[in-house]
Design a protein around this motif. Structure first.
Motif, PDB file in Angstrom:
ATOM      1  N   ILE A 152       0.816  -1.309   0.010  1.00 32.48           N
ATOM      2  CA  ILE A 152       0.019  -0.047  -0.052  1.00 32.48           C
ATOM      3  C   ILE A 152       0.901   1.295   0.022  1.00 32.48           C
ATOM      4  O   ILE A 152       1.895   1.259   0.892  1.00 32.48           O
ATOM      5  N   VAL A 153       0.566   2.111  -0.955  1.00 33.15           N
ATOM      6  CA  VAL A 153       1.524   3.135  -1.267  1.00 33.15           C
ATOM      7  C   VAL A 153       0.824   4.422  -0.774  1.00 33.15           C
ATOM      8  O   VAL A 153      -0.424   4.479  -1.366  1.00 33.15           O
ATOM      9  N   LYS A 154       0.925   5.243   0.258  1.00 30.53           N
ATOM     10  CA  LYS A 154      -0.035   6.359   0.886  1.00 30.53           C
ATOM     11  C   LYS A 154       0.907   7.838   0.809  1.00 30.53           C
ATOM     12  O   LYS A 154       2.193   7.710   0.785  1.00 30.53           O
ATOM     13  N   GLY A 155       0.312   8.830   0.807  1.00 31.92           N
ATOM     14  CA  GLY A 155       0.908  10.173   0.459  1.00 31.92           C
ATOM     15  C   GLY A 155      -0.424  10.985   0.397  1.00 31.92           C
ATOM     16  O   GLY A 155      -1.396  10.986   0.120  1.00 31.92           O
ATOM     17  N   ILE A 156       0.329  12.354   0.491  1.00 29.81           N
ATOM     18  CA  ILE A 156      -0.809  13.529   0.252  1.00 29.81           C
ATOM     19  C   ILE A 156      -0.924  14.139  -1.026  1.00 29.81           C
ATOM     20  O   ILE A 156      -1.807  14.860  -1.718  1.00 29.81           O
ATOM     21  N   GLU A 157       0.301  13.592  -1.810  1.00 31.29           N
ATOM     22  CA  GLU A 157       0.246  14.360  -3.366  1.00 31.29           C
ATOM     23  C   GLU A 157      -0.243  13.264  -4.012  1.00 31.29           C
ATOM     24  O   GLU A 157       0.631  12.201  -4.162  1.00 31.29           O
ATOM     25  N   LYS A 158      -1.199  13.461  -5.108  1.00 29.64           N
ATOM     26  CA  LYS A 158      -1.928  12.461  -5.823  1.00 29.64           C
ATOM     27  C   LYS A 158      -0.773  11.893  -6.798  1.00 29.64           C
ATOM     28  O   LYS A 158      -0.486  10.591  -7.325  1.00 29.64           O
ATOM     29  N   GLN A 159      -0.129  12.975  -7.545  1.00 29.94           N
ATOM     30  CA  GLN A 159       0.869  12.500  -8.440  1.00 29.94           C
ATOM     31  C   GLN A 159       1.988  11.752  -8.145  1.00 29.94           C
ATOM     32  O   GLN A 159       2.729  10.800  -8.614  1.00 29.94           O
ATOM     33  N   LYS A 160       2.563  12.147  -6.855  1.00 33.64           N
ATOM     34  CA  LYS A 160       3.992  11.356  -6.293  1.00 33.64           C
ATOM     35  C   LYS A 160       3.339   9.748  -5.914  1.00 33.64           C
ATOM     36  O   LYS A 160       4.016   8.843  -6.248  1.00 33.64           O
ATOM     37  N   VAL A 161       2.126   9.778  -5.407  1.00 31.61           N
ATOM     38  CA  VAL A 161       1.434   8.386  -5.027  1.00 31.61           C
ATOM     39  C   VAL A 161       1.595   7.536  -6.392  1.00 31.61           C
ATOM     40  O   VAL A 161       1.814   6.370  -6.258  1.00 31.61           O
ATOM     41  N   GLY A 162       0.885   8.214  -7.509  1.00 30.42           N
ATOM     42  CA  GLY A 162       0.589   7.337  -8.425  1.00 30.42           C
ATOM     43  C   GLY A 162       2.130   6.999  -9.348  1.00 30.42           C
ATOM     44  O   GLY A 162       2.179   5.889  -9.879  1.00 30.42           O
ATOM     45  N   ASN A 163       3.003   8.068  -9.234  1.00 31.46           N
ATOM     46  CA  ASN A 163       4.406   7.757  -9.819  1.00 31.46           C
ATOM     47  C   ASN A 163       4.940   6.463  -9.089  1.00 31.46           C
ATOM     48  O   ASN A 163       5.775   5.558  -9.896  1.00 31.46           O
ATOM     49  N   TYR A 164       4.957   6.696  -7.974  1.00 26.25           N
ATOM     50  CA  TYR A 164       5.689   5.821  -7.018  1.00 26.25           C
ATOM     51  C   TYR A 164       5.253   4.320  -7.178  1.00 26.25           C
ATOM     52  O   TYR A 164       5.847   3.238  -7.284  1.00 26.25           O
ATOM     53  N   ALA A 165       3.781   4.285  -7.253  1.00 24.52           N
ATOM     54  CA  ALA A 165       3.127   2.929  -7.523  1.00 24.52           C
ATOM     55  C   ALA A 165       3.354   2.468  -8.935  1.00 24.52           C
ATOM     56  O   ALA A 165       3.614   0.983  -9.092  1.00 24.52           O
ATOM     57  N   ALA A 166       3.641   3.409  -9.849  1.00 22.90           N
ATOM     58  CA  ALA A 166       4.125   2.925 -11.139  1.00 22.90           C
ATOM     59  C   ALA A 166       5.600   2.535 -11.277  1.00 22.90           C
ATOM     60  O   ALA A 166       5.622   1.390 -12.093  1.00 22.90           O
ATOM     61  N   VAL A 167       6.302   2.844 -10.430  1.00 24.59           N
ATOM     62  CA  VAL A 167       7.859   2.468 -10.539  1.00 24.59           C
ATOM     63  C   VAL A 167       7.700   1.160  -9.946  1.00 24.59           C
ATOM     64  O   VAL A 167       8.569   0.576 -10.244  1.00 24.59           O
ATOM     65  N   ILE A 168       7.148   0.896  -8.821  1.00 22.34           N
ATOM     66  CA  ILE A 168       7.101  -0.408  -8.197  1.00 22.34           C
ATOM     67  C   ILE A 168       6.439  -1.526  -9.176  1.00 22.34           C
ATOM     68  O   ILE A 168       7.159  -2.463  -9.379  1.00 22.34           O
ATOM     69  N   ARG A 169       5.518  -0.926  -9.800  1.00 17.94           N
ATOM     70  CA  ARG A 169       4.954  -1.810 -10.792  1.00 17.94           C
ATOM     71  C   ARG A 169       5.829  -2.634 -11.753  1.00 17.94           C
ATOM     72  O   ARG A 169       5.705  -3.444 -12.474  1.00 17.94           O
ATOM     73  N   SER A 170       6.591  -1.262 -12.354  1.00 15.82           N
ATOM     74  CA  SER A 170       7.462  -1.649 -13.437  1.00 15.82           C
ATOM     75  C   SER A 170       8.713  -2.639 -13.203  1.00 15.82           C
ATOM     76  O   SER A 170       9.358  -3.035 -14.055  1.00 15.82           O
ATOM     77  N   GLN A 171       8.732  -2.776 -11.910  1.00 16.59           N
ATOM     78  CA  GLN A 171       9.953  -3.643 -11.469  1.00 16.59           C
ATOM     79  C   GLN A 171       9.682  -5.113 -12.101  1.00 16.59           C
ATOM     80  O   GLN A 171      10.485  -5.888 -12.592  1.00 16.59           O
ATOM     81  N   ARG A 172       8.340  -5.520 -12.204  1.00 14.68           N
ATOM     82  CA  ARG A 172       7.925  -6.886 -12.787  1.00 14.68           C
ATOM     83  C   ARG A 172       6.538  -6.714 -13.165  1.00 14.68           C
ATOM     84  O   ARG A 172       5.489  -6.938 -12.312  1.00 14.68           O
ATOM     85  N   GLU A 173       6.309  -6.261 -14.343  1.00 16.33           N
ATOM     86  CA  GLU A 173       4.950  -6.020 -14.996  1.00 16.33           C
ATOM     87  C   GLU A 173       4.178  -7.744 -14.907  1.00 16.33           C
ATOM     88  O   GLU A 173       4.734  -8.404 -15.496  1.00 16.33           O
ATOM     89  N   PRO A 174       2.932  -7.477 -14.893  1.00 14.06           N
ATOM     90  CA  PRO A 174       2.225  -8.669 -15.054  1.00 14.06           C
ATOM     91  C   PRO A 174       2.208  -9.383 -16.492  1.00 14.06           C
ATOM     92  O   PRO A 174       2.015  -8.616 -17.394  1.00 14.06           O
ATOM     93  N   GLU A 175       2.638 -10.632 -16.440  1.00  6.89           N
ATOM     94  CA  GLU A 175       2.560 -11.244 -17.936  1.00  6.89           C
ATOM     95  C   GLU A 175       1.417 -11.935 -18.357  1.00  6.89           C
ATOM     96  O   GLU A 175       0.424 -12.359 -17.447  1.00  6.89           O
ATOM     97  N   PRO A 176       0.953 -12.063 -19.484  1.00  2.30           N
ATOM     98  CA  PRO A 176      -0.412 -12.554 -20.033  1.00  2.30           C
ATOM     99  C   PRO A 176      -0.680 -13.861 -19.976  1.00  2.30           C
ATOM    100  O   PRO A 176      -1.552 -14.286 -19.982  1.00  2.30           O
ATOM    101  N   TYR A 177       0.394 -14.606 -19.689  1.00  2.00           N
ATOM    102  CA  TYR A 177       0.452 -16.236 -19.801  1.00  2.00           C
ATOM    103  C   TYR A 177      -0.162 -16.916 -18.359  1.00  2.00           C
ATOM    104  O   TYR A 177      -1.115 -17.410 -18.429  1.00  2.00           O
ATOM    105  N   LYS A 178       0.397 -16.511 -17.333  1.00  4.57           N
ATOM    106  CA  LYS A 178       0.244 -16.989 -16.009  1.00  4.57           C
ATOM    107  C   LYS A 178      -0.273 -15.738 -15.156  1.00  4.57           C
ATOM    108  O   LYS A 178      -0.682 -16.036 -13.918  1.00  4.57           O
ATOM    109  N   GLY A 179      -0.301 -14.580 -15.411  1.00  5.43           N
ATOM    110  CA  GLY A 179      -0.274 -13.407 -14.718  1.00  5.43           C
ATOM    111  C   GLY A 179       0.678 -13.179 -13.505  1.00  5.43           C
ATOM    112  O   GLY A 179       0.195 -12.443 -12.492  1.00  5.43           O
TER     113      GLY A 179
END
Length: 179
Positions: A133-160
């Motif tokens: 869970i990523v929390k903060g008061i700035e919407k842009q920073k929260v969304g950006n950091y969550a996207a950085v974490i997701r980009s470490q291993r994006e879900p693949e379409p075969y097994k998810g």
């Protein structure tokens, strides 16, 4: 005509809004303080506990900035009162996350764990090994950091397998079929 830009923003109790020269907006609330420099062409007024945003002309640039300016101010007010959060889920055998002080450690199937330092103003919680869970008061920073974490291993379409947002639907592909 900007329908969003025309809506007034009500200032909740416990929130202080200051608009300085050149549209430097400062919002103070129970969760913290946010400052943002908005476009100086927009006309921002505070009257009777409400903020209104008007545009000086009907030219295309001012029309596009009208709704944006209003939304940025509304996001600042919501951030200092309630805050923002994004939840990420980890799927895959052996994939997990853990928190050590200000560091987030991710084991995502690579030969080494990924260590990420929390940015300033962002708080990361790991209630379970497969939930972040990523929390903060700035919407842009929260969304950006969550996207950085997701980009470490994006879900693949075969097994998810991978890191995905909570509620995100991964379109699955059918794998190869044997003879």
């Amino acid at each position: 005509m900007s329908r969003i830009g025309l809506k007034p923003i009500t200032i909740p109790t416990g929130v202080e809004v200051k608009i300085n020269d050149n549209n430097l907006v400062e919002v103070k609330g129970p969760k913290g303080t946010l400052k943002e420099q908005l476009n100086p062409a927009m006309i921002i007024k505070i009257e009777d506990n409400e903020i209104t945003v008007n545009r000086p002309t009907e030219n295309k640039r001012h029309k596009s900035l009208h709704g944006l300016t209003r939304t940025l101010i509304a996001n600042m007010i919501e951030g200092v009162t309630e805050g923002y959060s994004k939840t990420l889920e980890i799927e895959g055998t052996g994939y997990r996350a853990q928190k050590q002080g200000k560091k987030l450690i991710l084991n995502l199937g690579y030969s080494h764990p990924i260590e990420m330092e929390d940015p300033e103003g962002i708080e990361v919680e790991v209630p379970q090994q497969n939930k972040i869970i990523v929390k903060g008061i700035e919407k842009q920073k929260v969304g950006n950091y969550a996207a950085v974490i997701r980009s470490q291993r994006e879900p693949e379409p075969y097994k998810g397998k991978g890191v995905k947002y909570q509620g995100e639907i991964i379109r699955r592909k059918v794998g190869k079929t044997g003879k």
